[in-house]
Design an enzyme around this catalytic site. Sequence first.
Site, mmCIF file in Angstrom:
data_model
loop_
_atom_site.group_PDB
_atom_site.id
_atom_site.type_symbol
_atom_site.label_atom_id
_atom_site.label_comp_id
_atom_site.label_asym_id
_atom_site.label_seq_id
_atom_site.Cartn_x
_atom_site.Cartn_y
_atom_site.Cartn_z
ATOM 1 N N GLY A 15 0.813 -1.204 0.000
ATOM 2 C CA GLY A 15 0.000 0.000 0.000
ATOM 3 C C GLY A 15 0.848 1.255 0.000
ATOM 4 N N ALA A 17 2.114 3.161 2.436
ATOM 5 C CA ALA A 17 3.275 3.183 3.319
ATOM 6 C C ALA A 17 4.413 2.345 2.754
ATOM 7 C CB ALA A 17 2.887 2.683 4.709
ATOM 8 N N SER A 43 -5.743 -0.872 1.374
ATOM 9 C CA SER A 43 -6.712 0.129 1.816
ATOM 10 C C SER A 43 -6.404 1.501 1.252
ATOM 11 C CB SER A 43 -6.730 0.203 3.349
ATOM 12 O OG SER A 43 -7.155 -1.011 3.910
ATOM 13 N N ARG A 280 -15.745 11.510 14.532
ATOM 14 C CA ARG A 280 -16.281 10.288 13.939
ATOM 15 C C ARG A 280 -16.891 9.342 14.958
ATOM 16 N NH1 ARG A 280 -12.324 8.222 9.024
ATOM 17 N NH2 ARG A 280 -12.849 9.905 7.590
ATOM 18 N N GLU A 363 -0.967 1.836 8.627
ATOM 19 C CA GLU A 363 -1.995 1.480 9.599
ATOM 20 C C GLU A 363 -1.578 0.331 10.509
ATOM 21 O OE1 GLU A 363 -6.795 0.523 9.732
ATOM 22 O OE2 GLU A 363 -5.856 1.042 7.814
#
Length: 521
Positions: A15, A17, A43, A280, A363
């Site tokens: 991803g 990162a 993601s 959120r 993440e």
Amino acid sequence: MKIVETPRVVIIGAGLAAVYTALKLAPRPVVMISPEPLGSGASSAWAQGGIAAAMARTDSPEAHAEDTMRAGAGSVLREVAEFVTQAAPEHILDLSDLGTGFDRTADGGFVQSREAAHSAARVVRVKGDQAGAEIMRALIVALRRTASIQVIEGALAVRLESDGAQVGGVYLADAHAPNAPQVLLRGSAHVLATGGSAGLYANTTNPSRIRGQGIGMAARAGARIADAEFVQFHPTAIDVGEDPTPLATEALRGEGAILIDGNGRRFMLDIHPDAELAPRDTVARAVFMQTHAGRRTALDTRTAIGARISDHFPAVTKACLRNGVDPVRNPIPVTASAQYHMGGIETDLAGRSSLKGLWACGEAASTGLHGANRLASNGLLEALVFARACARDIAASVSVGHVPEVDLALTAEAQPARNTDLATLRRILTQHVGVMRNRLGLNRALTRIAALEARHRASDVFLNMTATATLIAAAALLREESRGAHYRSDFPDPIPGPGQRSALTLSEAVALRDRITKDAA
């Protein structure tokens, strides 16, 4: 078992990162391990909102840091918030130079949206809801022309070689046959950038493979895991029965879209002064409570956005239309869905884990930036900042020069039978470790996870998932308060004073689980 040694830096993941770490290590030799074709299954590519950065003259990194601290409900590390927000603008400019087509104003400035808990419009975006896909496209183009980076697709990391203090390598298997014979790959350094854990829940906006395996691998190797209990649920996933759940980006609410119940009543005005742009966790709990009470929730974009939605938010429009929902004429049915894990492998400002030889970013890591509740669009930003931090730290001890490519020669076997216990695991977390938690449910979750795990002792992939699930549930049980995304109905208030981060090893979490299982017997 075959052992392959290489002077290359081994990056586990594909991803944002992972790719950015590889680019920042160039021209030092790197090998990336990707279970799927590069750019799919991560993601990052699905991220809609964009990247938070103080790009406007009327904004500042200091204000961005303060918003991050406030949203994190007292558990954000100030030095990390300042480190990340100060670096944000230069990463936006770097991505732009690499070919990312950010939305621009007529005078060439960056179009910026306001999202929940931000005091200003500071989310840089692409075509409304295409930021993740466009950033990944640009980075993969740059990666493909970087000779020092080797990408091995179709390989799955299943566990780490570790003595409990140091990581020496990673065990790999064919991604389509994870129980096939493994190969041990030993590099000059090892970076975990495997994504989060939200796919462990039955309702999730994450790609299907993002189920906490990287965090579980590190935990099984002995790494400390921080803030595991803090899982963020996105309040406006599109409720149409798809798995994963399509996302209706928060930018829609930034443009004025409102949440309504089954009677068309706007309910967020009664809950928080910022209504739909409240943090959120607040919005997710409100949506969850409406759904739990049998009042189906919807996001109404008709007045605020209208027909512009198809051009400004094409991903949302496409997801709606393929499920028979016309957002121009009808409200969009939404539900709270697991999206982001604030917890993960505990790291310092250089991305180092508690195990020598192992770095983590994206993440999979827990840096202290997000605290109990991630500020909107800080996720991609954190991935960029700490990918570069990892690269800079590793670069000091890795030589530049041409080295042979890695040849794994993985053995493929027939696709194994579908593991029906995975669906059970996901239901357990959704039911007992979801938006609303309590002691009884968490105890029940830990007991049931232990039973599932006992049936799969030979499966590294399943053990990685149950390790992460155990850590989330154990940390949630130990935190006897409600803070940010972690809500305990039996402890509905936060503990007075500044919030505290949590830290657990897997052995500590399993010891707690074993005590509960024994008491339940």
